[in-house]
Scaffold this motif. Sequence first.
Motif, mmCIF file in Angstrom:
data_model
loop_
_atom_site.group_PDB
_atom_site.id
_atom_site.type_symbol
_atom_site.label_atom_id
_atom_site.label_comp_id
_atom_site.label_asym_id
_atom_site.label_seq_id
_atom_site.Cartn_x
_atom_site.Cartn_y
_atom_site.Cartn_z
ATOM 1 N N GLN A 46 51.167 15.940 30.082
ATOM 2 C CA GLN A 46 49.864 15.872 30.735
ATOM 3 C C GLN A 46 48.802 16.388 29.771
ATOM 4 N N ASP A 47 47.677 15.670 29.660
ATOM 5 C CA ASP A 47 46.634 16.122 28.745
ATOM 6 C C ASP A 47 45.701 17.102 29.446
ATOM 7 N N LYS A 48 44.686 17.580 28.743
ATOM 8 C CA LYS A 48 43.798 18.610 29.286
ATOM 9 C C LYS A 48 42.966 18.114 30.462
ATOM 10 N N ASN A 49 42.886 16.772 30.623
ATOM 11 C CA ASN A 49 42.146 16.205 31.748
ATOM 12 C C ASN A 49 43.037 15.899 32.942
ATOM 13 N N GLY A 50 44.309 16.245 32.839
ATOM 14 C CA GLY A 50 45.235 16.000 33.944
ATOM 15 C C GLY A 50 45.888 14.638 33.926
ATOM 16 N N LEU A 51 45.643 13.832 32.883
ATOM 17 C CA LEU A 51 46.237 12.512 32.788
ATOM 18 C C LEU A 51 47.666 12.612 32.288
ATOM 19 N N ARG A 52 48.582 12.018 33.031
ATOM 20 C CA ARG A 52 49.995 12.066 32.670
ATOM 21 C C ARG A 52 50.392 10.855 31.835
ATOM 22 N N GLY A 53 51.404 11.053 31.037
ATOM 23 C CA GLY A 53 51.927 9.968 30.207
ATOM 24 C C GLY A 53 53.191 10.437 29.506
ATOM 25 N N LEU A 54 53.696 9.612 28.613
ATOM 26 C CA LEU A 54 54.894 9.966 27.851
ATOM 27 C C LEU A 54 54.503 10.691 26.569
ATOM 28 N N VAL A 55 55.253 11.717 26.218
ATOM 29 C CA VAL A 55 55.048 12.424 24.960
ATOM 30 C C VAL A 55 56.383 12.506 24.226
ATOM 31 N N MET A 56 56.286 12.717 22.906
ATOM 32 C CA MET A 56 57.504 12.774 22.098
ATOM 33 C C MET A 56 57.221 13.545 20.824
ATOM 34 N N ASP A 57 58.227 14.176 20.309
ATOM 35 C CA ASP A 57 58.134 14.862 19.027
ATOM 36 C C ASP A 57 57.816 13.824 17.951
ATOM 37 N N PRO A 58 56.654 13.920 17.291
ATOM 38 C CA PRO A 58 56.282 12.895 16.307
ATOM 39 C C PRO A 58 57.168 12.856 15.081
ATOM 40 N N SER A 59 57.939 13.928 14.837
ATOM 41 C CA SER A 59 58.848 13.919 13.690
ATOM 42 C C SER A 59 60.098 13.090 13.968
ATOM 43 N N ASP A 60 60.308 12.761 15.260
ATOM 44 C CA ASP A 60 61.450 11.935 15.645
ATOM 45 C C ASP A 60 61.044 10.472 15.490
ATOM 46 N N ASP A 61 61.584 9.796 14.474
ATOM 47 C CA ASP A 61 61.175 8.425 14.208
ATOM 48 C C ASP A 61 62.095 7.401 14.867
ATOM 49 N N SER A 62 62.885 7.856 15.849
ATOM 50 C CA SER A 62 63.733 6.920 16.582
ATOM 51 C C SER A 62 62.880 6.172 17.603
ATOM 52 N N PHE A 63 63.502 5.308 18.397
ATOM 53 C CA PHE A 63 62.754 4.594 19.423
ATOM 54 C C PHE A 63 62.317 5.564 20.529
ATOM 55 N N ILE A 64 61.326 5.155 21.293
ATOM 56 C CA ILE A 64 60.772 5.997 22.358
ATOM 57 C C ILE A 64 61.736 6.092 23.525
ATOM 58 N N CYS A 65 62.286 4.971 23.922
ATOM 59 C CA CYS A 65 63.292 4.942 24.978
ATOM 60 C C CYS A 65 63.974 3.577 24.989
ATOM 61 N N ARG A 66 65.160 3.551 25.571
ATOM 62 C CA ARG A 66 65.867 2.288 25.768
ATOM 63 C C ARG A 66 66.333 2.237 27.214
ATOM 64 N N ILE A 67 65.824 1.263 27.952
ATOM 65 C CA ILE A 67 66.102 1.138 29.375
ATOM 66 C C ILE A 67 67.020 -0.058 29.608
ATOM 67 N N PRO A 68 68.167 0.127 30.246
ATOM 68 C CA PRO A 68 69.083 -0.997 30.487
ATOM 69 C C PRO A 68 68.422 -2.091 31.321
ATOM 70 N N ARG A 69 68.762 -3.316 31.042
ATOM 71 C CA ARG A 69 68.191 -4.433 31.798
ATOM 72 C C ARG A 69 68.510 -4.317 33.275
ATOM 73 N N SER A 70 69.639 -3.698 33.617
ATOM 74 C CA SER A 70 70.022 -3.553 35.021
ATOM 75 C C SER A 70 69.077 -2.644 35.803
ATOM 76 N N CYS A 71 68.251 -1.858 35.087
ATOM 77 C CA CYS A 71 67.335 -0.928 35.758
ATOM 78 C C CYS A 71 65.929 -1.498 35.926
ATOM 79 N N ILE A 72 65.627 -2.600 35.273
ATOM 80 C CA ILE A 72 64.274 -3.141 35.380
ATOM 81 C C ILE A 72 64.220 -4.129 36.546
ATOM 82 N N ILE A 73 63.052 -4.301 37.115
ATOM 83 C CA ILE A 73 62.871 -5.221 38.238
ATOM 84 C C ILE A 73 62.222 -6.502 37.724
#
Length: 396
Positions: A46-73
């Motif tokens: 959450q930022d200083k204005n209360g807006l939520r979102g995804l955050v990640m360690d910038p030193s981690d150069d892997s992908f942000i996330c991997r979601i199985p196709r079975s979980c998407i609509i």
Amino acid sequence: MAPSHLLPAFSARPFASTSALVQPQPSSLTSWLEQNKAIIPSQIGQDKNGLRGLVMDPSDDSFICRIPRSCIIVADPSSKNMYNRPIDALAGTLLNELSLGKYSVYHPYIQHLPSANDLSLAGIGCTWTDHQLQRLQHEPTIEHFAKLRSQRQDFVQKNDSSRELAGWAYDLASSRALQGPFGRGGKVRAATVGTAFAFAMALLTPLLYIHNLAAMPFDSALPVLTSAAVLVNTIVSEEPELAMLPWIDIANHKSKSRLFLEYGLFHDGIVLKRDGEAEFNEDQSFSFINFDYGGASKGVNSDKLLGEYGFVEENNPNDAMDILVGKKLVTIGRRGQVLTAQSSLKDIKDAAKKVRDGLLDTKEVCNSSNDPVDIQRYVLAAQWRQEKIRLLNEFL
């Protein structure tokens, strides 16, 4: 009734500022995703204005996330047969899942979404009244939003027995739908496996006739050709592939973002990847994850963001505006570009000046001080007009 959610609802919004605070993670959603083999090194912040979102360690150069196709609509076959428009088919599928309540396989995701009366859904342009649309002070855009509203109404009327639930499903699908590639319901993976199997069998066929190759049937290659044709047809299909993506849809929008979505054939999942360096926050400990809802190559203008997602991006580099020059529509882009021109430059400038002056002369005051929905739409209309004035000033 709308389901309760463990955290305040996350809605599509412009990009977050760089200063953030990591929040408690929604245990039911993360557990469900991880049980289905999702990999989610990112976290909710959450930022200083209360807006939520995804955050990640910038030193981690892997992908942000991997979601199985079975979980998407994605739109199911019955909804595709019932509705002509892809967004209606997706909303129809979601409506069926909402009706199932806790028995839906997507329940951990659904209970995390905004409720039917959540203010985050109120900004979507297809829900505005005629009076609220007039605040835009631009007839082509008003007509476009009125058409979006009519399409929403048609969907709700088609599901008359559950109108409130249908409206909720449509607004959720509109504000969260992203366009693929998402594997086309498993068809890409199935066609690829089928082609690989047919190719392997074609390679083995000569071994059966090793002592008499002349007797080998010429049609032994047909399965390979057929499978390859099916694979190519599946991949190059022009049918829009829309989906709602759990976890990924928490990330906020930012035009020209260097993040992109990719379908991973081997793992049969949707991957959100980083292309280039991350954006650091003040103490260099983590970065907000923002990506372009229209795709890094195409982008999305303010009309689509407001009409379908419910917000306006400040200084959107992909913005454009249609203006009437006589009886012809001319599209003006950022940095003074004329994207479609069927009139003289002088006529276009005269029309653009008239439109800009009309936007500048808007003096309406919001009188609904006790109606948070009307206040929100009043503010959004003012933001939209300001962005169009910016664009027209660049041209003039």
